[in-house]
Design a protein around this motif. Sequence first.
Motif, PDB file in Angstrom:
ATOM      1  N   TRP A 182     -44.120 -79.250 -22.033  1.00 36.12           N
ATOM      2  CA  TRP A 182     -44.621 -79.376 -20.921  1.00 36.12           C
ATOM      3  C   TRP A 182     -43.532 -78.546 -19.777  1.00 36.12           C
ATOM      4  O   TRP A 182     -43.867 -78.157 -18.837  1.00 36.12           O
ATOM      5  CB  TRP A 182     -44.388 -80.863 -20.532  1.00 36.12           C
ATOM      6  CG  TRP A 182     -45.793 -81.432 -20.666  1.00 36.12           C
ATOM      7  CD1 TRP A 182     -45.839 -82.509 -21.552  1.00 36.12           C
ATOM      8  CD2 TRP A 182     -46.850 -81.428 -20.511  1.00 36.12           C
ATOM      9  NE1 TRP A 182     -46.982 -83.143 -21.825  1.00 36.12           N
ATOM     10  CE2 TRP A 182     -47.875 -82.213 -21.071  1.00 36.12           C
ATOM     11  CE3 TRP A 182     -47.523 -80.417 -19.317  1.00 36.12           C
ATOM     12  CZ2 TRP A 182     -49.434 -82.441 -20.756  1.00 36.12           C
ATOM     13  CZ3 TRP A 182     -49.031 -80.439 -19.064  1.00 36.12           C
ATOM     14  CH2 TRP A 182     -49.748 -81.380 -19.848  1.00 36.12           C
ATOM     15  N   LEU A 183     -42.279 -78.501 -20.334  1.00 39.12           N
ATOM     16  CA  LEU A 183     -41.061 -77.789 -19.567  1.00 39.12           C
ATOM     17  C   LEU A 183     -41.536 -76.475 -19.346  1.00 39.12           C
ATOM     18  O   LEU A 183     -41.703 -75.759 -18.384  1.00 39.12           O
ATOM     19  CB  LEU A 183     -39.978 -77.965 -20.247  1.00 39.12           C
ATOM     20  CG  LEU A 183     -38.765 -76.976 -19.508  1.00 39.12           C
ATOM     21  CD1 LEU A 183     -38.523 -77.544 -18.209  1.00 39.12           C
ATOM     22  CD2 LEU A 183     -37.469 -77.367 -20.387  1.00 39.12           C
ATOM     23  N   ALA A 184     -42.239 -75.807 -20.430  1.00 32.92           N
ATOM     24  CA  ALA A 184     -42.551 -74.336 -20.667  1.00 32.92           C
ATOM     25  C   ALA A 184     -43.661 -74.050 -19.784  1.00 32.92           C
ATOM     26  O   ALA A 184     -43.867 -73.345 -19.249  1.00 32.92           O
ATOM     27  CB  ALA A 184     -42.925 -74.013 -22.187  1.00 32.92           C
ATOM     28  N   ALA A 185     -44.670 -75.204 -19.818  1.00 32.98           N
ATOM     29  CA  ALA A 185     -45.821 -74.908 -19.273  1.00 32.98           C
ATOM     30  C   ALA A 185     -45.543 -75.096 -17.512  1.00 32.98           C
ATOM     31  O   ALA A 185     -46.254 -74.185 -16.675  1.00 32.98           O
ATOM     32  CB  ALA A 185     -46.636 -76.377 -19.359  1.00 32.98           C
ATOM     33  N   ALA A 186     -44.583 -75.726 -16.970  1.00 29.43           N
ATOM     34  CA  ALA A 186     -44.076 -75.994 -15.728  1.00 29.43           C
ATOM     35  C   ALA A 186     -43.370 -74.737 -15.315  1.00 29.43           C
ATOM     36  O   ALA A 186     -43.920 -74.199 -14.197  1.00 29.43           O
ATOM     37  CB  ALA A 186     -43.089 -77.167 -15.653  1.00 29.43           C
ATOM     38  N   ALA A 187     -42.759 -73.829 -16.170  1.00 28.41           N
ATOM     39  CA  ALA A 187     -42.252 -72.718 -15.809  1.00 28.41           C
ATOM     40  C   ALA A 187     -43.179 -71.737 -15.656  1.00 28.41           C
ATOM     41  O   ALA A 187     -43.100 -71.119 -14.712  1.00 28.41           O
ATOM     42  CB  ALA A 187     -41.272 -72.265 -17.095  1.00 28.41           C
ATOM     43  N   TRP A 221     -34.378 -67.930 -31.094  1.00 28.05           N
ATOM     44  CA  TRP A 221     -35.001 -68.926 -31.580  1.00 28.05           C
ATOM     45  C   TRP A 221     -34.481 -68.952 -33.064  1.00 28.05           C
ATOM     46  O   TRP A 221     -34.362 -69.753 -33.668  1.00 28.05           O
ATOM     47  CB  TRP A 221     -36.357 -68.831 -31.590  1.00 28.05           C
ATOM     48  CG  TRP A 221     -37.487 -69.753 -32.141  1.00 28.05           C
ATOM     49  CD1 TRP A 221     -36.929 -70.959 -32.498  1.00 28.05           C
ATOM     50  CD2 TRP A 221     -38.786 -69.803 -32.347  1.00 28.05           C
ATOM     51  NE1 TRP A 221     -37.975 -71.576 -33.167  1.00 28.05           N
ATOM     52  CE2 TRP A 221     -39.073 -70.989 -33.255  1.00 28.05           C
ATOM     53  CE3 TRP A 221     -39.814 -68.584 -32.368  1.00 28.05           C
ATOM     54  CZ2 TRP A 221     -40.312 -71.049 -33.559  1.00 28.05           C
ATOM     55  CZ3 TRP A 221     -41.095 -69.038 -32.694  1.00 28.05           C
ATOM     56  CH2 TRP A 221     -41.261 -70.236 -33.380  1.00 28.05           C
ATOM     57  N   LEU A 222     -34.791 -67.476 -33.846  1.00 29.55           N
ATOM     58  CA  LEU A 222     -34.189 -67.160 -34.999  1.00 29.55           C
ATOM     59  C   LEU A 222     -32.912 -67.686 -35.443  1.00 29.55           C
ATOM     60  O   LEU A 222     -32.535 -68.111 -36.592  1.00 29.55           O
ATOM     61  CB  LEU A 222     -34.582 -65.955 -35.495  1.00 29.55           C
ATOM     62  CG  LEU A 222     -36.161 -65.569 -35.513  1.00 29.55           C
ATOM     63  CD1 LEU A 222     -36.454 -64.059 -35.950  1.00 29.55           C
ATOM     64  CD2 LEU A 222     -36.835 -66.440 -36.596  1.00 29.55           C
ATOM     65  N   SER A 223     -31.902 -67.524 -34.283  1.00 31.25           N
ATOM     66  CA  SER A 223     -30.603 -67.717 -34.495  1.00 31.25           C
ATOM     67  C   SER A 223     -30.332 -69.379 -34.799  1.00 31.25           C
ATOM     68  O   SER A 223     -29.314 -69.712 -35.180  1.00 31.25           O
ATOM     69  CB  SER A 223     -29.789 -67.110 -33.331  1.00 31.25           C
ATOM     70  OG  SER A 223     -29.995 -67.754 -32.319  1.00 31.25           O
ATOM     71  N   GLY A 224     -31.393 -70.000 -34.254  1.00 34.84           N
ATOM     72  CA  GLY A 224     -31.294 -71.542 -34.380  1.00 34.84           C
ATOM     73  C   GLY A 224     -30.531 -71.985 -32.905  1.00 34.84           C
ATOM     74  O   GLY A 224     -30.330 -73.142 -32.951  1.00 34.84           O
ATOM     75  N   ALA A 225     -30.395 -71.228 -31.978  1.00 33.47           N
ATOM     76  CA  ALA A 225     -29.749 -71.592 -30.983  1.00 33.47           C
ATOM     77  C   ALA A 225     -30.584 -72.714 -29.905  1.00 33.47           C
ATOM     78  O   ALA A 225     -29.882 -73.694 -29.557  1.00 33.47           O
ATOM     79  CB  ALA A 225     -29.274 -70.598 -29.774  1.00 33.47           C
ATOM     80  N   LEU A 240     -40.549 -72.260 -25.694  1.00 33.76           N
ATOM     81  CA  LEU A 240     -39.978 -71.387 -24.843  1.00 33.76           C
ATOM     82  C   LEU A 240     -40.441 -69.938 -25.139  1.00 33.76           C
ATOM     83  O   LEU A 240     -40.492 -69.171 -24.156  1.00 33.76           O
ATOM     84  CB  LEU A 240     -38.409 -71.462 -24.907  1.00 33.76           C
ATOM     85  CG  LEU A 240     -37.904 -72.786 -24.451  1.00 33.76           C
ATOM     86  CD1 LEU A 240     -36.198 -72.822 -24.681  1.00 33.76           C
ATOM     87  CD2 LEU A 240     -38.117 -72.944 -22.824  1.00 33.76           C
ATOM     88  N   LEU A 241     -40.607 -69.633 -26.542  1.00 39.38           N
ATOM     89  CA  LEU A 241     -41.252 -68.355 -26.928  1.00 39.38           C
ATOM     90  C   LEU A 241     -42.509 -68.227 -26.140  1.00 39.38           C
ATOM     91  O   LEU A 241     -42.798 -67.183 -25.555  1.00 39.38           O
ATOM     92  CB  LEU A 241     -41.327 -68.333 -28.249  1.00 39.38           C
ATOM     93  CG  LEU A 241     -41.958 -66.875 -28.977  1.00 39.38           C
ATOM     94  CD1 LEU A 241     -40.881 -65.848 -28.131  1.00 39.38           C
ATOM     95  CD2 LEU A 241     -41.790 -66.974 -30.269  1.00 39.38           C
ATOM     96  N   ALA A 242     -43.382 -69.274 -26.321  1.00 38.17           N
ATOM     97  CA  ALA A 242     -44.816 -69.223 -25.761  1.00 38.17           C
ATOM     98  C   ALA A 242     -44.778 -69.141 -24.169  1.00 38.17           C
ATOM     99  O   ALA A 242     -45.464 -68.338 -23.509  1.00 38.17           O
ATOM    100  CB  ALA A 242     -45.459 -70.372 -26.321  1.00 38.17           C
ATOM    101  N   GLY A 243     -43.906 -69.814 -23.641  1.00 43.81           N
ATOM    102  CA  GLY A 243     -43.836 -70.071 -22.142  1.00 43.81           C
ATOM    103  C   GLY A 243     -43.257 -68.480 -21.550  1.00 43.81           C
ATOM    104  O   GLY A 243     -43.821 -67.906 -20.805  1.00 43.81           O
ATOM    105  N   THR A 244     -42.248 -68.206 -22.208  1.00 46.64           N
ATOM    106  CA  THR A 244     -41.842 -66.735 -21.640  1.00 46.64           C
ATOM    107  C   THR A 244     -42.735 -65.698 -21.958  1.00 46.64           C
ATOM    108  O   THR A 244     -42.874 -64.724 -21.157  1.00 46.64           O
ATOM    109  CB  THR A 244     -40.394 -66.478 -22.297  1.00 46.64           C
ATOM    110  OG1 THR A 244     -40.448 -66.610 -23.841  1.00 46.64           O
ATOM    111  CG2 THR A 244     -39.355 -67.146 -21.861  1.00 46.64           C
TER     112      THR A 244
END
Length: 217
Positions: A82-87, A159-163, A176-180
């Motif tokens: 939902w956060l990504a969708a709001a962005a 994402w791959l780094s695990g951050a 976040l990847l989908a949103g960006t």
Amino acid sequence: MTAAGPVAVALSYLLGSLPWSYLIVRLHRGIDVRTIGSRSAGATNVLRASGKWAALLALLLDAAKGAAAVVLARSLDVGSWWLAAAAVAAVAGHVFPLFLGFRGGKGVATAAGVLALLVPGAALGALAVFVVMVAWKRYVSLGSISAAVALPLLVGVYWLSGAFREEQGSDSGAALLAGTAAIAVFVIVKHRANLVRLRAGTESRLGTSPPESGTSG
């Protein structure tokens, strides 16, 4: 499912729809910024219409509404998706503003405000790409497009780094990847006329007179 997620998306869209560039030029010169230059309600076109200080104000306000959307969504304690969708909704609001008949700007400044809070490390990387491209080629549109392309790639590295898992939870990286990626698509699609002119060698460089339509804003 609670109503917090949809409410965050709806309010973020309304925040994104606030037409600061339009209002600044309307108050300063009494005209619709979308009738001149690139026909876009964005900071780059405000620069042409009302000068650098008006453009800086438009840039800051457009970025602020993007950041405000992220703060709002987080305050409602919605999940990562939902956060990504709001962005994405905040950027969509700028590009298709309710208050301007769904004809707004190109989403760059609002996306910058969103991403500065959502994925600050990737946002800094994308900003660096923008600055390098504009300094090198003096095309604002090319800088915006290049930054948009780089953004999901940078998010993917994080994402791959695990951050993301460490900072925001196990599913935050995918969201976040989908949103960006969606935000990047918005920006690139809104610059499609610029891509045509860049390819033809007719795009206006920074500091020169713009063509009739489609430069970055």
